[in-house]
Scaffold this active site. Structure first.
Site, PDB file in Angstrom:
ATOM      1  CG  ASN A   9      -1.985  22.255  54.157  1.00 12.57           C
ATOM      2  OD1 ASN A   9      -0.944  22.488  53.523  1.00 12.57           O
ATOM      3  ND2 ASN A   9      -3.169  22.158  53.569  1.00 12.57           N
ATOM      4  CD1 TRP A  10       2.558  25.348  58.043  1.00 11.26           C
ATOM      5  CD2 TRP A  10       4.683  25.735  57.450  1.00 11.26           C
ATOM      6  NE1 TRP A  10       3.325  25.306  59.187  1.00 11.26           N
ATOM      7  CE2 TRP A  10       4.631  25.536  58.843  1.00 11.26           C
ATOM      8  CE3 TRP A  10       5.927  25.988  56.849  1.00 11.26           C
ATOM      9  CZ2 TRP A  10       5.774  25.605  59.654  1.00 11.26           C
ATOM     10  CZ3 TRP A  10       7.061  26.053  57.653  1.00 11.26           C
ATOM     11  CH2 TRP A  10       6.983  25.863  59.037  1.00 11.26           C
ATOM     12  CE  LYS A  11      -4.585  25.493  53.206  1.00 11.20           C
ATOM     13  NZ  LYS A  11      -5.953  25.891  52.993  1.00 11.20           N
ATOM     14  CG  HIS A  96      -5.816  20.327  50.637  1.00  3.73           C
ATOM     15  ND1 HIS A  96      -6.386  21.431  50.058  1.00  3.73           N
ATOM     16  CD2 HIS A  96      -5.828  20.549  51.979  1.00  3.73           C
ATOM     17  CE1 HIS A  96      -6.725  22.289  51.004  1.00  3.73           C
ATOM     18  NE2 HIS A  96      -6.394  21.775  52.184  1.00  3.73           N
ATOM     19  CD  GLU A  98      -6.225  25.038  49.462  1.00  2.00           C
ATOM     20  OE1 GLU A  98      -5.007  24.825  49.613  1.00  2.00           O
ATOM     21  OE2 GLU A  98      -6.935  25.557  50.355  1.00  2.00           O
ATOM     22  CD  GLU A 168      -8.775  19.847  55.230  1.00  2.00           C
ATOM     23  OE1 GLU A 168      -8.252  20.395  56.201  1.00  2.00           O
ATOM     24  OE2 GLU A 168      -8.385  20.013  54.065  1.00  2.00           O
ATOM     25  N   GLY A 174     -10.333  28.120  54.892  1.00  2.00           N
ATOM     26  CA  GLY A 174      -9.836  29.472  54.637  1.00  2.00           C
ATOM     27  C   GLY A 174     -10.923  30.530  54.625  1.00  2.00           C
ATOM     28  CB  SER A 214     -12.034  28.145  59.593  1.00  2.00           C
ATOM     29  OG  SER A 214     -12.011  28.652  58.267  1.00  2.00           O
ATOM     30  N   GLY A 235      -4.718  25.019  58.481  1.00  2.00           N
ATOM     31  CA  GLY A 235      -4.076  25.833  57.450  1.00  2.00           C
ATOM     32  C   GLY A 235      -3.579  27.147  58.044  1.00  2.00           C
ATOM     33  N   GLY A 236      -4.364  28.184  57.887  1.00  2.00           N
ATOM     34  CA  GLY A 236      -3.976  29.540  58.304  1.00  2.00           C
ATOM     35  C   GLY A 236      -3.362  29.629  59.695  1.00  2.00           C
TER      36      GLY A 236
HETATM   37  P1  PGA Z   1      -7.665  26.566  57.008  1.00  2.00           P
HETATM   38  O1  PGA Z   1      -7.167  25.409  56.018  1.00  2.00           O
HETATM   39  O2  PGA Z   1      -7.371  26.111  58.412  1.00  2.00           O
HETATM   40  O3  PGA Z   1      -6.906  27.781  56.629  1.00  2.00           O
HETATM   41  O4  PGA Z   1      -9.152  26.706  56.773  1.00  2.00           O
HETATM   42  C1  PGA Z   1      -7.346  24.056  56.338  1.00  2.00           C
HETATM   43  C2  PGA Z   1      -6.849  23.190  55.214  1.00  2.00           C
HETATM   44  O5  PGA Z   1      -6.975  23.579  54.049  1.00  2.00           O
HETATM   45  O6  PGA Z   1      -6.299  22.095  55.465  1.00  2.00           O
END
Ligand code: PGA
Length: 257
Positions: A9-11, A96, A98, A168, A174, A214, A235-236
C-alpha cells in the site's frame, strides 16, 4: 490451503509514473521466482496506468487504494470500479483506517463499496482494526466484532470467500510499533471464529486474513509463521523494492515450510 497475499500500500507516495516505474523495474526481477504468494502493489491512481503496463506478464498484480460505489455520474473527484477494472486492476483496498479516520468513511459506506467491488469482479482487501485506547481499555474484540458485522453486513458466504481481510491495529500503522505475532494471531483467530459463527466453518478456512502495521523484513518471518496470518498489507516498507521483496520472500518461506 490458503496461499499468502502481500499487498504493497503505497498510500500517497510514488504517484508519478516515473517514480512508480523505477521502483517496479527493481522489484520485477527480484520476485520473478516467487510462486506461492499473491503479490499486489497499490500505487496512487495517477500511477495505476503505468504500473499496469510495466507489470504485464509478470507475477505482480495491481490494486487501487480506494473507489466509489457508483458506476458513473456526478461524483466529482471519485473513481468507479468499472474504470479500475477496465484499466486492468485486480484488487482494491477498502476501509483503510486512514480512510475511516481522516476522510470519515463509515462502516456503512465501506459495506456499499465492498458489495459494488464484488459485483464488479474486483478482489477487495478490507481493513479492520482497533485504536490504541480501545486496545488499552480491553475493547479490541468488541471493536473488531462491530466492524465485522457492519462492514460485511448482508454478504453471502461465496462473496466473503473472495475478500481478503486485513487486520490492522491502528496503533501499529506507520508507528514502528508492530503487534507481536501472538497479539496478531489472537485477533486473526477471533476473526476466523466470527466468520465460522456468522457463516460456516468452510468459509472461515477459505478467507485470507493478512496482518498490517509496521511490517518490516526483520519482523515478517515471525508474523507469517503463525497459522492464521496469511501474509500482510505493507505500507512504509513497500516503497522500496528490496524491503518489499524480503517481506514477500518471508511469506513464501512461511507457506512452503
Ligand atoms: P505501515 O502501513 O506498514 O507503514 O505501518 C500499513 C498500512 O497502513 O497498511
Amino acid at each position: 490451503m490458503r496461499n499468502p497475499i502481500i499487498g504493497g500500500n503505497w498510500k500517497m507516495n510514488k504517484g508519478s509514473p516515473s517514480e512508480a516505474t523505477k521502483m517496479l523495474k527493481e522489484l520485477i526481477p527480484l520476485v520473478k521466482k516467487i510462486k506461492s504468494v499473491d503479490i499486489v502493489v497499490a500505487p496512487p491512481f495517477t500511477a495505476l496506468f503505468s504500473t499496469i503496463q510495466i507489470v504485464k506478464n509478470t507475477n505482480i498484480m495491481v490494486g487501487a487504494q480506494n473507489m466509489y460505489y457508483e458506476e458513473m455520474g456526478a461524483f466529482t473527484g471519485e473513481i468507479s470500479p468499472e474504470f479500475l477494472k477496465d484499466l486492468g486492476c485486480k484488487y482494491v483496498i477498502l476501509g483503510h483506517s486512514e480512510r475511516r479516520d481522516i476522510f470519515n468513511e463509515t462502516n456503512d459506506l465501506i459495506n456499499k463499496k465492498l458489495k459494488k467491488a464484488l459485483n464488479s469482479n474486483l478482489n477487495p482487501i478490507v481493513c479492520i482494526g482497533e485504536h490504541l485506547e480501545e486496545r488499552e481499555s480491553g475493547r479490541t474484540k468488541d471493536v473488531i466484532e462491530n466492524q465485522f458485522d457492519l462492514t460485511f453486513n448482508d454478504l453471502k458466504s461465496e462473496e466473503l470467500s473472495k475478500v481478503t481481510i486485513a487486520y490492522e491495529p491502528i496503533w501499529a500503522i506507520g508507528t514502528g510499533k508492530t503487534a507481536t505475532p501472538e497479539q496478531a494471531e489472537e485477533i486473526h483467530i477471533f476473526i476466523r471464529e466470527l466468520i465460522a459463527s456468522n457463516y460456516d466453518k468452510k468459509t472461515a478456512e477459505i478467507v485470507r486474513i493478512q496482518y498490517g502495521g509496521s511490517i518490516k523484513p526483520t519482523n515478517a518471518n515471525e508474523l507469517f509463521k503463525k497459522e492464521n496470518i496469511d501474509g500482510g498489507l505493507v505500507g512504509g516498507a513497500s516503497l522500496h523494492a528490496k524491503s518489499l521483496y524480503e517481506i514477500i520472500k518471508a511469506a513464501e518461506i512461511s507457506f512452503n515450510k
